[in-house]
Write a protein that holds these residues in place. Structure first.
Motif, PDB file in Angstrom:
ATOM      1  N   LEU A 104       0.872  -1.174   0.000  1.00  0.00           N
ATOM      2  CA  LEU A 104       0.000   0.000   0.000  1.00  0.00           C
ATOM      3  C   LEU A 104       0.909   1.224   0.000  1.00  0.00           C
ATOM      4  CD1 LEU A 104      -2.550  -1.245   2.720  1.00  0.00           C
ATOM      5  CD2 LEU A 104      -2.783  -1.384   0.218  1.00  0.00           C
ATOM      6  N   PRO A 105       1.448   1.572  -1.181  1.00  0.00           N
ATOM      7  CA  PRO A 105       2.489   2.611  -1.252  1.00  0.00           C
ATOM      8  C   PRO A 105       2.047   3.955  -0.692  1.00  0.00           C
ATOM      9  CG  PRO A 105       2.286   1.425  -3.334  1.00  0.00           C
ATOM     10  CD  PRO A 105       1.135   1.009  -2.490  1.00  0.00           C
ATOM     11  N   LYS A 106       0.791   4.310  -0.869  1.00  0.00           N
ATOM     12  CA  LYS A 106       0.312   5.607  -0.393  1.00  0.00           C
ATOM     13  C   LYS A 106       0.463   5.745   1.117  1.00  0.00           C
ATOM     14  CE  LYS A 106      -3.634   8.728  -0.919  1.00  0.00           C
ATOM     15  NZ  LYS A 106      -4.941   8.916  -1.590  1.00  0.00           N
ATOM     16  N   TYR A 107       0.468   4.611   1.824  1.00  0.00           N
ATOM     17  CA  TYR A 107       0.553   4.631   3.287  1.00  0.00           C
ATOM     18  C   TYR A 107       1.877   4.065   3.793  1.00  0.00           C
ATOM     19  CZ  TYR A 107      -4.326   5.224   2.196  1.00  0.00           C
ATOM     20  OH  TYR A 107      -5.497   5.684   1.635  1.00  0.00           O
ATOM     21  N   GLY A 108       2.786   3.771   2.853  1.00  0.00           N
ATOM     22  CA  GLY A 108       4.086   3.240   3.243  1.00  0.00           C
ATOM     23  C   GLY A 108       3.979   1.907   3.953  1.00  0.00           C
ATOM     24  N   LEU A 109       3.098   1.029   3.472  1.00  0.00           N
ATOM     25  CA  LEU A 109       2.831  -0.230   4.158  1.00  0.00           C
ATOM     26  C   LEU A 109       3.107  -1.420   3.253  1.00  0.00           C
ATOM     27  CD1 LEU A 109      -0.595   0.685   5.812  1.00  0.00           C
ATOM     28  CD2 LEU A 109       1.606   0.461   6.995  1.00  0.00           C
ATOM     29  N   ARG A 110       3.630  -2.476   3.860  1.00  0.00           N
ATOM     30  CA  ARG A 110       3.707  -3.786   3.221  1.00  0.00           C
ATOM     31  C   ARG A 110       2.940  -4.763   4.101  1.00  0.00           C
ATOM     32  NH1 ARG A 110       8.558  -6.548  -0.015  1.00  0.00           N
ATOM     33  NH2 ARG A 110       7.631  -5.043  -1.461  1.00  0.00           N
ATOM     34  N   SER A 114      -6.963  -1.174   9.295  1.00  0.00           N
ATOM     35  CA  SER A 114      -6.426  -0.667  10.564  1.00  0.00           C
ATOM     36  C   SER A 114      -5.120   0.092  10.385  1.00  0.00           C
ATOM     37  CB  SER A 114      -6.188  -1.823  11.543  1.00  0.00           C
ATOM     38  OG  SER A 114      -7.296  -2.648  11.679  1.00  0.00           O
ATOM     39  N   LEU A 115      -4.206  -0.480   9.627  1.00  0.00           N
ATOM     40  CA  LEU A 115      -2.880   0.129   9.543  1.00  0.00           C
ATOM     41  C   LEU A 115      -2.878   1.419   8.721  1.00  0.00           C
ATOM     42  CD1 LEU A 115      -0.517  -2.974   9.420  1.00  0.00           C
ATOM     43  CD2 LEU A 115      -1.602  -1.815  11.360  1.00  0.00           C
ATOM     44  N   PRO A 116      -3.580   1.502   7.585  1.00  0.00           N
ATOM     45  CA  PRO A 116      -3.709   2.814   6.944  1.00  0.00           C
ATOM     46  C   PRO A 116      -4.375   3.851   7.856  1.00  0.00           C
ATOM     47  CG  PRO A 116      -4.273   1.103   5.382  1.00  0.00           C
ATOM     48  CD  PRO A 116      -4.121   0.424   6.713  1.00  0.00           C
ATOM     49  N   LEU A 117      -5.412   3.437   8.594  1.00  0.00           N
ATOM     50  CA  LEU A 117      -6.053   4.354   9.539  1.00  0.00           C
ATOM     51  C   LEU A 117      -5.061   4.851  10.584  1.00  0.00           C
ATOM     52  CD1 LEU A 117      -9.439   2.477  10.055  1.00  0.00           C
ATOM     53  CD2 LEU A 117      -9.217   4.807   9.164  1.00  0.00           C
ATOM     54  N   ALA A 118      -4.189   3.945  11.041  1.00  0.00           N
ATOM     55  CA  ALA A 118      -3.225   4.308  12.087  1.00  0.00           C
ATOM     56  C   ALA A 118      -2.203   5.328  11.602  1.00  0.00           C
ATOM     57  CB  ALA A 118      -2.514   3.054  12.595  1.00  0.00           C
ATOM     58  N   ARG A 119      -1.997   5.429  10.303  1.00  0.00           N
ATOM     59  CA  ARG A 119      -1.081   6.443   9.775  1.00  0.00           C
ATOM     60  C   ARG A 119      -1.623   7.856   9.998  1.00  0.00           C
ATOM     61  NH1 ARG A 119       3.713   3.982   9.500  1.00  0.00           N
ATOM     62  NH2 ARG A 119       4.096   2.786   7.584  1.00  0.00           N
TER      63      ARG A 119
END
Length: 443
Positions: A257-263, A309-314
């Motif tokens: 999820l590049p927009k949120y810096g997540l793998r 959850s993780l995008p929300l946490a950003r």
């Protein structure tokens, strides 16, 4: 006592198609009786062959289109009409999403007794090769003298004789015959009932369900299959706990999820969205609607491995994710740690049971993300006003249960339906995914 002979089917007839059912079948009435016609579209005149007679309705299939709808297109897949994997390839993709929006509007009115203040633009991604998770049937058919791999025929328990699949990712969809021919050479070919496909942004894992141990020669066949086509082969001899990679095949599945810096890392059988491109659009829309702020607490119910959850946490101050399956909670926690997220925590709870004593229920939350299974989220809704929730973003995979829950939220619990829209997670099928935003009415 002899069985009653089935009533003979009537001869073919010509009918006008009045509409499309929520299952994607043409609807007509003949002699005052509703009849559902496969592969017919609204506004068409078709010649119909009866396939089944019921007391309150009949069923049939269009065998000739006498006057075509302007929305009719030529199906891309040569197996369309036989394979049960898709049922709307004959309908233009733009019309497909329009029909899905009409379905959502209908159930909101008829079941939910609500209507959104605004409609969200439909979320649409690629129409072909989008599917990265699938469960493929496997069967050696003696009469054909070979093994089949793919989906069931429409309306039967038999596997369709597929050469390719246009909605599966091409790495698998273009190699169904390759898979079938490899299995055909195994000593346990009659003991391989299923292949589970799991793929993110990187490698593709094939989990072969085996009812008997493969021989050394069988393992060589699977190794050769993997080497030639880039698969990673796993075996499953029992429950999910028995899944293991062949030597040298173990790989870490992930989607970014590049927009949120997540793998996001996941195991082959763990739930992830089949359509990664649409998933990214869905996440963007959910975060735009909820607009979490650094001083807000957000509750993510049915959180899975942390996809929301993780995008929300950003963006939020704190996120609490809750899910019934302990394995997914462990995965969500690991994904948070891997991505350096310290403001998200995860709890295991049966969200269809009494939540009174759950520790995460003792706080207050500004906003909630709901992403329940097809059964909906009715059992948790009454808790939301008590938790101080002002906004709810509801992600639904079944429009009827969303409408039922909207009725409860709007007409009993003091929320209003701000906006709603559909998402084309499964193009060429009648499956409707949608998203709705609810806000607490002041006072």
């Amino acid at each position: 006592m002899s069985k009653r002979k089935p009533k003979p089917l009537p001869p073919e007839i010509e009918v006008e198609i009045e509409g499309l059912t929520h299952e994607g079948r043409g609807l007509t009435h003949f002699d005052g009786k509703a009849t559902f016609v496969d592969y017919a579209l609204p506004g068409e005149r078709v010649r119909m062959r009866y396939t089944r007679l019921q007391r309150s309705f009949d069923e049939g299939v269009a065998v000739a289109v006498l006057r075509a709808s302007p929305d009719r297109v030529a199906p891309r897949c040569p197996h369309f009409g036989i394979c049960g994997g898709c049922n709307l390839q004959h309908l233009d993709p733009a019309a497909q999403i329009r029909v899905k929006q009409e379905t959502l509007a209908d159930v909101f009115t008829r079941i939910g007794h609500v209507s959104p203040a605004a409609w969200l633009p439909p979320l649409v991604a690629g129409h072909w090769g989008y599917r990265r998770k699938a469960r493929l049937g496997v069967r050696h058919v003696v009469k054909k003298g070979r093994t089949l791999v793919g989906f069931r025929e429409r309306g039967t328990p038999y596997l369709a004789d597929l050469r390719r699949c246009e909605v599966l990712h091409p790495l698998v969809g273009e190699r169904l015959v390759v898979l079938a021919e490899a299995i055909d050479t195994l000593s346990i070919r009659d003991q391989v009932p299923q292949i589970e496909v799991a793929m993110g942004d990187g490698p593709c894992v094939l989990v072969f369900r085996v009812m008997a141990p493969p021989s050394a020669a069988d393992l060589e066949v699977l190794q050769g299959l993997a080497d030639e086509h880039g698969f990673h082969c796993y075996l499953q001899e029992g429950g999910v706990e028995t899944i293991r990679a062949l030597p040298g095949h173990e790989v870490e599945l992930h989607y970014d999820l590049p927009k949120y810096g997540l793998r996001m890392v996941f195991a082959p059988t763990e739930f992830t969205q089949v359509n990664l491109e649409l998933n990214r659009l869905m996440l963007d829309q959910a975060l735009d609607l909820l607009d979490p702020q650094p001083d807000e607490r957000v509750l993510d119910l049915f959180c899975g491995l942390g996809n929301f959850s993780l995008p929300l946490a950003r963006r939020a101050g704190e996120v609490v994710g809750v899910e019934a399956e302990a394995g997914l909670i462990a995965r969500a926690t690991a994904n948070a740690q891997r991505n350096g997220i310290a403001n998200a925590r995860f709890e295991t709870a049966n969200l269809y049971a009494d939540l009174t004593d759950q520790p995460w229920m003792r706080g207050q939350y500004h906003k909630v993300l709901l992403d329940p299974p097809r059964t909906g989220a009715l059992e948790v809704l009454d808790w939301l006003p008590r938790l101080g929730v002002q906004q709810i973003c509801y992600v639904s995979c079944h429009p009827s249960t969303l409408a039922r829950d909207a009725d409860r939220l709007v007409n009993a619990l003091g929320y209003r339906l701000v906006s709603a829209g559909v998402m084309d997670m499964f193009p060429h099928t009648a499956h409707v995914e949608s998203m709705a935003l609810f806000e607490r009415v002041p006072g």
